[in-house]
Design a protein around this motif. Structure first.
Motif, PDB file in Angstrom:
ATOM      1  N   ILE A  93       9.381  -0.651   9.330  1.00  0.00           N
ATOM      2  CA  ILE A  93       9.953  -1.898   8.774  1.00  0.00           C
ATOM      3  C   ILE A  93      10.799  -2.639   9.823  1.00  0.00           C
ATOM      4  O   ILE A  93      10.314  -2.920  10.920  1.00  0.00           O
ATOM      5  CB  ILE A  93      10.674  -1.672   7.424  1.00  0.00           C
TER       6      ILE A  93
ATOM      7  N   HIS B 144       0.838  -1.213   0.000  1.00  0.00           N
ATOM      8  CA  HIS B 144       0.000   0.000   0.000  1.00  0.00           C
ATOM      9  C   HIS B 144       0.871   1.261   0.000  1.00  0.00           C
ATOM     10  O   HIS B 144       0.452   2.315  -0.486  1.00  0.00           O
ATOM     11  CB  HIS B 144      -0.955  -0.024   1.201  1.00  0.00           C
ATOM     12  N   SER B 145       2.093   1.158   0.512  1.00  0.00           N
ATOM     13  CA  SER B 145       3.004   2.312   0.483  1.00  0.00           C
ATOM     14  C   SER B 145       3.310   2.727  -0.952  1.00  0.00           C
ATOM     15  O   SER B 145       3.516   3.916  -1.225  1.00  0.00           O
ATOM     16  CB  SER B 145       4.317   1.978   1.199  1.00  0.00           C
TER      17      SER B 145
ATOM     18  N   ARG C 276      -1.999 -10.358  -0.715  1.00  0.00           N
ATOM     19  CA  ARG C 276      -0.967  -9.518  -1.298  1.00  0.00           C
ATOM     20  C   ARG C 276      -0.884  -9.805  -2.786  1.00  0.00           C
ATOM     21  O   ARG C 276      -0.763 -10.974  -3.194  1.00  0.00           O
ATOM     22  CB  ARG C 276       0.387  -9.869  -0.664  1.00  0.00           C
TER      23      ARG C 276
ATOM     24  N   SER D 253     -11.312  -6.316  11.943  1.00  0.00           N
ATOM     25  CA  SER D 253     -11.479  -5.973  10.537  1.00  0.00           C
ATOM     26  C   SER D 253     -12.767  -5.162  10.406  1.00  0.00           C
ATOM     27  O   SER D 253     -13.611  -5.189  11.298  1.00  0.00           O
ATOM     28  CB  SER D 253     -11.566  -7.286   9.745  1.00  0.00           C
TER      29      SER D 253
ATOM     30  N   LEU E  86      -0.176  -6.339   5.372  1.00  0.00           N
ATOM     31  CA  LEU E  86       0.538  -6.380   6.652  1.00  0.00           C
ATOM     32  C   LEU E  86      -0.252  -7.155   7.691  1.00  0.00           C
ATOM     33  O   LEU E  86       0.303  -7.957   8.448  1.00  0.00           O
ATOM     34  CB  LEU E  86       0.777  -4.949   7.169  1.00  0.00           C
TER      35      LEU E  86
HETATM   36  P1  NAP Z   1      -3.621  -3.050   2.705  1.00  0.00           P
HETATM   37  O1  NAP Z   1      -3.270  -4.389   2.149  1.00  0.00           O
HETATM   38  O2  NAP Z   1      -4.468  -2.119   1.929  1.00  0.00           O
HETATM   39  O3  NAP Z   1      -4.271  -3.297   4.151  1.00  0.00           O
HETATM   40  C1  NAP Z   1      -4.831  -2.261   4.911  1.00  0.00           C
HETATM   41  C2  NAP Z   1      -6.113  -2.786   5.551  1.00  0.00           C
HETATM   42  O4  NAP Z   1      -6.639  -1.733   6.381  1.00  0.00           O
HETATM   43  C3  NAP Z   1      -7.230  -3.093   4.571  1.00  0.00           C
HETATM   44  O5  NAP Z   1      -7.129  -4.385   4.021  1.00  0.00           O
HETATM   45  C4  NAP Z   1      -8.442  -2.957   5.453  1.00  0.00           C
HETATM   46  O6  NAP Z   1      -8.582  -4.138   6.228  1.00  0.00           O
HETATM   47  C5  NAP Z   1      -8.059  -1.844   6.410  1.00  0.00           C
HETATM   48  N1  NAP Z   1      -8.617  -0.557   5.981  1.00  0.00           N
HETATM   49  C6  NAP Z   1      -8.401   0.097   4.814  1.00  0.00           C
HETATM   50  N2  NAP Z   1      -9.084   1.258   4.776  1.00  0.00           N
HETATM   51  C7  NAP Z   1      -9.741   1.354   5.972  1.00  0.00           C
HETATM   52  C8  NAP Z   1     -10.595   2.338   6.551  1.00  0.00           C
HETATM   53  N3  NAP Z   1     -10.932   3.452   5.884  1.00  0.00           N
HETATM   54  N4  NAP Z   1     -11.063   2.112   7.793  1.00  0.00           N
HETATM   55  C9  NAP Z   1     -10.732   0.982   8.463  1.00  0.00           C
HETATM   56  N5  NAP Z   1      -9.928   0.016   7.953  1.00  0.00           N
HETATM   57  C10 NAP Z   1      -9.449   0.211   6.732  1.00  0.00           C
HETATM   58  O7  NAP Z   1      -2.275  -2.230   3.014  1.00  0.00           O
HETATM   59  P2  NAP Z   1      -0.846  -2.745   3.523  1.00  0.00           P
HETATM   60  O8  NAP Z   1       0.041  -2.921   2.348  1.00  0.00           O
HETATM   61  O9  NAP Z   1      -1.034  -3.820   4.502  1.00  0.00           O
HETATM   62  O10 NAP Z   1      -0.323  -1.402   4.247  1.00  0.00           O
HETATM   63  C11 NAP Z   1      -1.058  -0.870   5.339  1.00  0.00           C
HETATM   64  C12 NAP Z   1      -0.479   0.452   5.774  1.00  0.00           C
HETATM   65  O11 NAP Z   1       0.828   0.245   6.324  1.00  0.00           O
HETATM   66  C13 NAP Z   1      -0.278   1.481   4.668  1.00  0.00           C
HETATM   67  O12 NAP Z   1      -0.584   2.768   5.174  1.00  0.00           O
HETATM   68  C14 NAP Z   1       1.200   1.361   4.337  1.00  0.00           C
HETATM   69  O13 NAP Z   1       1.720   2.530   3.757  1.00  0.00           O
HETATM   70  C15 NAP Z   1       1.756   1.144   5.707  1.00  0.00           C
HETATM   71  N6  NAP Z   1       3.074   0.508   5.767  1.00  0.00           N
HETATM   72  C16 NAP Z   1       3.896   0.907   6.756  1.00  0.00           C
HETATM   73  C17 NAP Z   1       5.131   0.308   6.900  1.00  0.00           C
HETATM   74  C18 NAP Z   1       6.015   0.689   8.036  1.00  0.00           C
HETATM   75  O14 NAP Z   1       7.196   0.342   8.030  1.00  0.00           O
HETATM   76  N7  NAP Z   1       5.513   1.359   9.072  1.00  0.00           N
HETATM   77  C19 NAP Z   1       5.528  -0.690   6.006  1.00  0.00           C
HETATM   78  C20 NAP Z   1       4.638  -1.082   5.011  1.00  0.00           C
HETATM   79  C21 NAP Z   1       3.404  -0.483   4.891  1.00  0.00           C
HETATM   80  P3  NAP Z   1     -10.046  -4.742   6.608  1.00  0.00           P
HETATM   81  O15 NAP Z   1     -10.797  -4.826   5.333  1.00  0.00           O
HETATM   82  O16 NAP Z   1      -9.711  -6.050   7.214  1.00  0.00           O
HETATM   83  O17 NAP Z   1     -10.653  -3.817   7.589  1.00  0.00           O
END
Ligand code: NAP
Ligand code: ZN
Length: 346
Positions: free
Chosen positions: A292, A42-43, A337, A204, A185
């Protein structure tokens, strides 16, 4: 210089399209990797849509790279041609600061991210939606033989981003862990915390993915759209891993922490989130963040996944499907993914 096919964005309002990127000539410590698979994080979407601020365009995203070594520089000692390897979110750091010497390169002020960072030679790094990449060997990871390359790719970001906080907050047998958001994630958080012996609950938006939660090792799955969830689970978790890409009502989630519990945010919504101090002080709760993981810890995570049979659930796509895959991620329609077959970058 090697010019290779890639896929990227030329501006934040346009879909991704085929382009080429240049990879530097192999230096003495460099490894040339023929990319087999590249995960969609998602990043990548936040970045190419300009949600995290200004960038140098065009951008080729991709920081979940798995492939095979096809050439090594004269001084490379850890890898040989044919080795199965991975590259995650970083390709360089200063090597001398407190973070780097502690093996926490991700917190180095001069960290060079895999795409969109200024590299040592002044060029902007370009990521893994491509056929080849050149990376200094100290940022290349060995992929255990038991992990298929396509399923290994998402471990390089989704895997380590979930693993590192679980280790830092010492999750083990008996830990009560909630994972908020069940996407890339989140599903890794469930599998990893479960493999560490924790009691895992998925929070979720709906119950649609409940069967998968339980199959991946969670004991429970609740819908956050149902206000009764927050009353039923009040003060019940030691650690909450927040993987959601959008802002949440953080006070509601902090209320789910037990005494001394921690909510660690890894999701990176573009807008600020507000928190009431009352949500923290009443039960000495903490709200933390985690980025990370370091290179040594990433290798540890890959080996852990190899030993414990932990693998991401992937849907393989071709380059022409990337824009559709982005839309499906944004619609929470990813299980769990998307991984691009690099043979389709032509
Ligand atoms: P993803 O596959 O889109 O998963 C995010 C999940 O959050 C969705 O599947 C959904 O799960 C939930 N969601 C999405 N929109 C929402 C909303 N409006 N309200 C409530 N729940 C919602 O994304 P990802 O690749 O796992 O990445 C998730 C986040 O982590 C991103 O912001 C990404 O940039 C960040 N990230 C951070 C790091 C770090 O090092 N800190 C590393 C990688 C990614 P449900 O349908 O189950 O609710
Ligand atoms: Zn990522």
């Amino acid at each position: 210089m090697l010019t290779v096919p890639a896929y990227g964005a030329s501006d934040p309002s346009q879909p991704l399209h085929p382009l080429t990127v240049e990879r530097r000539d192999l230096g003495p410590h460099d490894v040339l990797i023929e990319i087999g698979f590249s995960g969609i994080c998602h990043s990548d979407i936040h970045t190419v849509r300009g949600e995290w601020g200004a960038r140098d365009w065009p951008i080729t995203p991709g920081h979940e790279i798995a492939g095979t070594v096809s050439a090594v520089g004269a001084e490379v000692s850890r890898f040989s041609v044919g080795d199965r390897v991975g590259v995650g979110c970083m390709v360089g750091s200063c090597g001398t600061c407190v973070a780097c010497t502690a093996g926490q390169e991700q917190y180095c002020k001069d960290v060079v991210f895999t795409y969109g960072s200024t590299d040592a030679d002044g060029t902007t790094t370009q990521g893994g939606y491509s056929t080849h990449v050149v990376v200094t060997e100290s940022f290349v990871l060995a992929i255990p033989d038991s992990l298929p390359l396509d399923a290994a790719a998402p471990l390089l970001c989704a895997g380590i981003t979930s693993y590192s906080p679980l280790r830092h907050w010492k999750v083990g047998a008996g830990s009560r862990v909630a994972v908020v958001g069940f996407g890339g994630l989140g599903h890794m958080g469930v599998k990893l915390a479960s493999a560490m012996g924790a009691d895992v609950t998925v929070l979720s938006q709906s119950l649609a993915k409940k069967d998968d939660s339980l199959a991946f090792g969670a004991q429970a799955h609740h819908a956050t759209a149902d206000p009764a969830t927050f009353a039923a689970l009040d003060s019940s978790f030691d650690l909450i891993l927040n993987t959601v890409s959008a802002p949440l009502d953080m006070d509601a989630y902090l209320g789910l922490l037990a005494l001394d519990g921690t909510l660690v945010s890894v999701g990176l919504p573009p807008r600020p989130i507000s928190v009431s101090a009352f949500s923290l002080v009443g039960a000495r709760r903490s709200w933390a963040g985690s980025n990370i993981g370091g290179i040594a810890e990433t290798q540890e995570m890959l080996d852990f996944c190899g030993e414990h049979g932990v693998r991401p659930e992937i849907e393989l796509v071709g380059a022409a499907d990337i824009n559709t895959a982005y839309e499906r991620v944004l619609a929470s329609d990813v299980r769990y993914r998307f991984v691009i077959d690099a043979a389709t970058f032509v």
